[in-house]
Write a protein that holds these residues in place. Structure first.
Motif, PDB file in Angstrom:
ATOM      1  N   CYS A 124       0.849  -1.182   0.000  1.00  0.00           N
ATOM      2  CA  CYS A 124       0.000   0.000   0.000  1.00  0.00           C
ATOM      3  C   CYS A 124       0.889   1.238   0.000  1.00  0.00           C
ATOM      4  O   CYS A 124       2.102   1.144   0.228  1.00  0.00           O
ATOM      5  N   GLU A 125       0.294   2.408  -0.224  1.00  0.00           N
ATOM      6  CA  GLU A 125       1.090   3.588  -0.522  1.00  0.00           C
ATOM      7  C   GLU A 125       1.217   4.602   0.611  1.00  0.00           C
ATOM      8  O   GLU A 125       1.887   5.613   0.455  1.00  0.00           O
ATOM      9  N   ASN A 126       0.580   4.374   1.747  1.00  0.00           N
ATOM     10  CA  ASN A 126       0.778   5.275   2.882  1.00  0.00           C
ATOM     11  C   ASN A 126       0.430   4.574   4.185  1.00  0.00           C
ATOM     12  O   ASN A 126      -0.159   3.488   4.197  1.00  0.00           O
ATOM     13  N   GLY A 127       0.789   5.221   5.281  1.00  0.00           N
ATOM     14  CA  GLY A 127       0.595   4.607   6.583  1.00  0.00           C
ATOM     15  C   GLY A 127      -0.854   4.403   6.962  1.00  0.00           C
ATOM     16  O   GLY A 127      -1.190   3.433   7.660  1.00  0.00           O
ATOM     17  N   GLN A 128      -1.725   5.301   6.522  1.00  0.00           N
ATOM     18  CA  GLN A 128      -3.142   5.160   6.864  1.00  0.00           C
ATOM     19  C   GLN A 128      -3.728   3.884   6.276  1.00  0.00           C
ATOM     20  O   GLN A 128      -4.480   3.163   6.945  1.00  0.00           O
ATOM     21  N   GLN A 129      -3.398   3.612   5.011  1.00  0.00           N
ATOM     22  CA  GLN A 129      -3.869   2.376   4.388  1.00  0.00           C
ATOM     23  C   GLN A 129      -3.363   1.160   5.159  1.00  0.00           C
ATOM     24  O   GLN A 129      -4.108   0.199   5.378  1.00  0.00           O
ATOM     25  N   ALA A 130      -2.091   1.198   5.570  1.00  0.00           N
ATOM     26  CA  ALA A 130      -1.516   0.062   6.295  1.00  0.00           C
ATOM     27  C   ALA A 130      -2.241  -0.163   7.613  1.00  0.00           C
ATOM     28  O   ALA A 130      -2.591  -1.305   7.961  1.00  0.00           O
ATOM     29  N   VAL A 131      -2.465   0.909   8.366  1.00  0.00           N
ATOM     30  CA  VAL A 131      -3.142   0.787   9.661  1.00  0.00           C
ATOM     31  C   VAL A 131      -4.553   0.241   9.479  1.00  0.00           C
ATOM     32  O   VAL A 131      -4.997  -0.658  10.209  1.00  0.00           O
ATOM     33  N   ASP A 132      -5.288   0.771   8.487  1.00  0.00           N
ATOM     34  CA  ASP A 132      -6.667   0.317   8.248  1.00  0.00           C
ATOM     35  C   ASP A 132      -6.702  -1.166   7.898  1.00  0.00           C
ATOM     36  O   ASP A 132      -7.552  -1.913   8.399  1.00  0.00           O
ATOM     37  N   MET A 133      -5.786  -1.593   7.036  1.00  0.00           N
ATOM     38  CA  MET A 133      -5.785  -2.988   6.599  1.00  0.00           C
ATOM     39  C   MET A 133      -5.362  -3.942   7.712  1.00  0.00           C
ATOM     40  O   MET A 133      -5.928  -5.021   7.876  1.00  0.00           O
ATOM     41  N   LEU A 134      -4.373  -3.538   8.502  1.00  0.00           N
ATOM     42  CA  LEU A 134      -3.830  -4.433   9.529  1.00  0.00           C
ATOM     43  C   LEU A 134      -4.685  -4.489  10.791  1.00  0.00           C
ATOM     44  O   LEU A 134      -4.519  -5.388  11.613  1.00  0.00           O
ATOM     45  N   THR A 135      -5.611  -3.529  10.926  1.00  0.00           N
ATOM     46  CA  THR A 135      -6.498  -3.535  12.094  1.00  0.00           C
ATOM     47  C   THR A 135      -7.948  -3.814  11.726  1.00  0.00           C
ATOM     48  O   THR A 135      -8.816  -3.810  12.602  1.00  0.00           O
ATOM     49  N   GLY A 136      -8.214  -4.035  10.426  1.00  0.00           N
ATOM     50  CA  GLY A 136      -9.561  -4.398  10.003  1.00  0.00           C
ATOM     51  C   GLY A 136     -10.536  -3.253   9.953  1.00  0.00           C
ATOM     52  O   GLY A 136     -11.756  -3.465   9.933  1.00  0.00           O
ATOM     53  N   VAL A 137     -10.045  -2.016   9.924  1.00  0.00           N
ATOM     54  CA  VAL A 137     -10.941  -0.855   9.897  1.00  0.00           C
ATOM     55  C   VAL A 137     -11.474  -0.600   8.497  1.00  0.00           C
ATOM     56  O   VAL A 137     -12.626  -0.189   8.317  1.00  0.00           O
ATOM     57  N   GLY A 138     -10.652  -0.841   7.488  1.00  0.00           N
ATOM     58  CA  GLY A 138     -11.059  -0.548   6.115  1.00  0.00           C
ATOM     59  C   GLY A 138     -11.817  -1.694   5.470  1.00  0.00           C
ATOM     60  O   GLY A 138     -12.333  -2.599   6.140  1.00  0.00           O
ATOM     61  N   GLU A 139     -11.860  -1.668   4.145  1.00  0.00           N
ATOM     62  CA  GLU A 139     -12.578  -2.688   3.388  1.00  0.00           C
ATOM     63  C   GLU A 139     -11.866  -4.031   3.457  1.00  0.00           C
ATOM     64  O   GLU A 139     -12.506  -5.071   3.312  1.00  0.00           O
ATOM     65  N   ARG A 140     -10.553  -4.010   3.644  1.00  0.00           N
ATOM     66  CA  ARG A 140      -9.788  -5.251   3.709  1.00  0.00           C
ATOM     67  C   ARG A 140      -9.182  -5.423   5.094  1.00  0.00           C
ATOM     68  O   ARG A 140      -8.816  -4.449   5.759  1.00  0.00           O
ATOM     69  N   PHE A 141      -9.069  -6.663   5.507  1.00  0.00           N
ATOM     70  CA  PHE A 141      -8.417  -6.995   6.786  1.00  0.00           C
ATOM     71  C   PHE A 141      -7.350  -8.030   6.472  1.00  0.00           C
ATOM     72  O   PHE A 141      -7.646  -9.114   5.978  1.00  0.00           O
ATOM     73  N   VAL A 142      -6.079  -7.671   6.725  1.00  0.00           N
ATOM     74  CA  VAL A 142      -4.975  -8.561   6.385  1.00  0.00           C
ATOM     75  C   VAL A 142      -4.117  -8.820   7.615  1.00  0.00           C
ATOM     76  O   VAL A 142      -4.035  -8.003   8.541  1.00  0.00           O
ATOM     77  N   LYS A 143      -3.488  -9.976   7.625  1.00  0.00           N
ATOM     78  CA  LYS A 143      -2.536 -10.360   8.672  1.00  0.00           C
ATOM     79  C   LYS A 143      -1.181 -10.568   8.009  1.00  0.00           C
ATOM     80  O   LYS A 143      -1.062 -11.297   7.034  1.00  0.00           O
ATOM     81  N   CYS A 144      -0.150  -9.901   8.528  1.00  0.00           N
ATOM     82  CA  CYS A 144       1.199 -10.032   7.994  1.00  0.00           C
ATOM     83  C   CYS A 144       2.168 -10.247   9.145  1.00  0.00           C
ATOM     84  O   CYS A 144       2.031  -9.636  10.209  1.00  0.00           O
ATOM     85  N   GLN A 145       3.148 -11.092   8.926  1.00  0.00           N
ATOM     86  CA  GLN A 145       4.155 -11.319   9.958  1.00  0.00           C
ATOM     87  C   GLN A 145       5.171 -10.187  10.015  1.00  0.00           C
ATOM     88  O   GLN A 145       5.707  -9.877  11.069  1.00  0.00           O
ATOM     89  N   ILE A 146       5.443  -9.567   8.854  1.00  0.00           N
ATOM     90  CA  ILE A 146       6.403  -8.467   8.800  1.00  0.00           C
ATOM     91  C   ILE A 146       5.809  -7.323   7.987  1.00  0.00           C
ATOM     92  O   ILE A 146       5.185  -7.544   6.953  1.00  0.00           O
ATOM     93  N   VAL A 147       6.012  -6.100   8.471  1.00  0.00           N
ATOM     94  CA  VAL A 147       5.616  -4.896   7.740  1.00  0.00           C
ATOM     95  C   VAL A 147       6.873  -4.087   7.462  1.00  0.00           C
ATOM     96  O   VAL A 147       7.605  -3.726   8.398  1.00  0.00           O
ATOM     97  N   LEU A 148       7.156  -3.822   6.191  1.00  0.00           N
ATOM     98  CA  LEU A 148       8.253  -2.937   5.800  1.00  0.00           C
ATOM     99  C   LEU A 148       7.672  -1.531   5.677  1.00  0.00           C
ATOM    100  O   LEU A 148       6.919  -1.249   4.742  1.00  0.00           O
ATOM    101  N   MET A 149       7.997  -0.658   6.622  1.00  0.00           N
ATOM    102  CA  MET A 149       7.349   0.646   6.756  1.00  0.00           C
ATOM    103  C   MET A 149       8.279   1.784   6.352  1.00  0.00           C
ATOM    104  O   MET A 149       9.291   2.045   7.014  1.00  0.00           O
ATOM    105  N   ASP A 150       7.941   2.465   5.258  1.00  0.00           N
ATOM    106  CA  ASP A 150       8.705   3.639   4.853  1.00  0.00           C
ATOM    107  C   ASP A 150       8.489   4.758   5.874  1.00  0.00           C
ATOM    108  O   ASP A 150       7.456   4.808   6.551  1.00  0.00           O
ATOM    109  N   LYS A 151       9.461   5.661   5.997  1.00  0.00           N
ATOM    110  CA  LYS A 151       9.347   6.721   6.994  1.00  0.00           C
ATOM    111  C   LYS A 151       8.547   7.911   6.493  1.00  0.00           C
ATOM    112  O   LYS A 151       7.605   8.364   7.148  1.00  0.00           O
ATOM    113  N   GLU A 152       8.899   8.429   5.335  1.00  0.00           N
ATOM    114  CA  GLU A 152       8.266   9.646   4.832  1.00  0.00           C
ATOM    115  C   GLU A 152       7.234   9.296   3.760  1.00  0.00           C
ATOM    116  O   GLU A 152       7.581   8.833   2.674  1.00  0.00           O
TER     117      GLU A 152
END
Length: 435
Positions: A319-347
């Motif tokens: 995904c392209e920003n932190g908000q999308q990642a948070v929504d997906m990994l916590t089930g808030v958005g349309e998709r709910f995903v489980k990942c063992q590792i998240v590669l998180m860009d800073k900026e």
């Protein structure tokens, strides 16, 4: 620029028959690596000399910090067929101490890197992490108590509420350091003659290590060199973090260990389910499972990382920003995903990696590892990223070898695989970015 340089590390494998191209690209990579090392060293020295370098004071696992460094360099030692061994004092297993764990790892890595560089093909490297007795107590009664404890042997129970004095030493049977060059060892900008024939360097590495050990930990650092081998070592008296000591009978936490400390949610998290309110009551949303999530606003960076991960057989989502990642990994958005590792860009726009990491750590639904990814290699910036909750930070340009080490460290990859460029396998990646 970072993505293009990283792609340069892969493209020679695409055309192995083009020897000239392979040699040119290999030289580019080596030159870039050296320039990055020199730049980072110069910046560190400037901060240390100016007194503006800040050291962290946080709990970290003493033994695991050493093992992480060793895992990173195993591939390099295997390639040189080095006979490697490591002995760690059993009484130090599971002991958590207070200090700057990242600076400690940097010192150990410098020792091991130098040992690998100067050890001949098929040579030997020995790492020893041992507990030393505390300095002699002032009173006779304290001396008797110290003598009794030493005779009884060291145990984890001895460490409760105390300091633990540790020596880490790295010995190799490579080049002997002559008497005329001993004064150069910990002096900035001084390069040993032997080092000039082994790829060179900034001449700052050991000088920085000396400052880290002495200024950051109040320890001592030194070396010995004879025909039998060269040994670099440091002695540090660590403050033990008593509330985090691991009892020998306590099993090592699993990947969801962090979540279990958040209270009352362990059973729910092991099933990785999420309850949503709907008109007819509660329905259970089962997450889609992926090995790794790549979060980066750059299409090129996402493509590069996914290609590298796919070459190791990883199933990815991006995904392209932190908000999308948070929504997906916590089930808030349309998709709910489980990942063992998240590669998180800073900026990133919308929500950067700092904020996204803090939100994920605060949510008991997420229990994976977060690896910070940044083009800023300054130690202060890396430390700030770590303070937000990432497990570690890797800097751009990201290399296949670094990704492989990370996957092995967190158990997603069991054995090393050839570092070859491979086409994107079908159904191994889902891009959640807007089209």
């Amino acid at each position: 620029m970072a993505a293009e340089l990283a792609i340069a590390t892969l493209s020679p494998h695409t055309h192995p028959e083009r020897l000239t191209l392979l040699e040119m690209m290999d030289n580019i990579v080596k030159a870039t690596d050296l320039a990055t090392i020199v730049l980072n060293d110069v910046l560190n020295v400037q901060h240390l000399q100016a007194g503006t370098f800040s050291f962290a004071s946080v709990p970290f696992d003493l033994v695991e910090s050493h093992r992480q460094v060793i895992r990173l360099l195993q591939y390099q030692m295997t390639n040189k067929q080095i006979d490697f061994s490591c002995h760690i004092d059993e009484s130090l297993e599971g002991v958590t101490v207070i200090g700057d764990g990242n600076r400690l790892k940097q010192v150990v890595q410098n020792f091991l890197n130098n040992a690998c560089k100067f050890t001949p093909h098929g040579g030997r490297i020995r790492v020893l992490v041992e507990r030393l007795p505390q300095p002699q107590p002032a009173t006779e009664s304290d001396q008797e108590k110290e003598k009794e404890e030493n005779e009884a042997g060291h145990t984890k129970a001895d460490l409760q509420g105390e300091y633990v004095r540790v020596r880490t030493s790295v010995t190799n049977d490579g080049t002997v350091i002559g008497e005329n060059e001993r004064s150069k060892i910990f002096h900035p900008w001084k390069q040993l003659r032997a080092g000039e024939h082994h790829g060179g360097g900034s001449g700052l590495g050991l000088a920085i290590c000396k400052d880290f050990v002495e200024k950051g930990f109040g320890g001592i650092i030194d070396f010995t060199s004879t025909v039998a081998g060269t040994t670099f070592f440091f002695d540090i008296n660590f403050k033990v973090h008593t509330s985090m000591l691991t009892d020998s009978s306590t099993p090592t936490p699993s990947i969801i260990g962090r979540a279990e400390t958040l209270g009352g949610v362990a059973a729910e998290m092991q099933t990785f389910t999420h309850q949503l309110d709907v008109e007819d009551g509660l329905c259970e949303l089962i997450p889609e499972e992926f090995d790794v999530m790549v979060v980066d606003d750059s299409v090129m960076n996402r493509t590069l990382l996914v290609r590298i991960l796919n070459s190791f057989g990883m199933n990815c989502v991006s995904c392209e920003n932190g908000q999308q990642a948070v929504d997906m990994l916590t089930g808030v958005g349309e998709r709910f995903v489980k990942c063992q590792i998240v590669l998180m860009d800073k900026e990133m726009p919308v929500m950067d990696g700092y904020v996204a990491t803090e939100k994920l750590r605060a949510n008991p639904i997420f229990s994976g590892h977060i690896i910070g990814v940044t083009g800023n290699a300054l130690d202060s910036q890396v430390s700030e990223f770590l303070s937000k909750g990432v497990d570690e930070v890797i800097t751009k340009p990201v290399k296949s070898s670094r990704i492989q080490s990370m996957l092995m460290q967190y158990g997603l990859l069991k054995t090393e695989v050839p570092l070859l460029w491979s086409p994107l396998p079908p159904n191994r990646h889902t891009d959640n970015t807007a089209v």
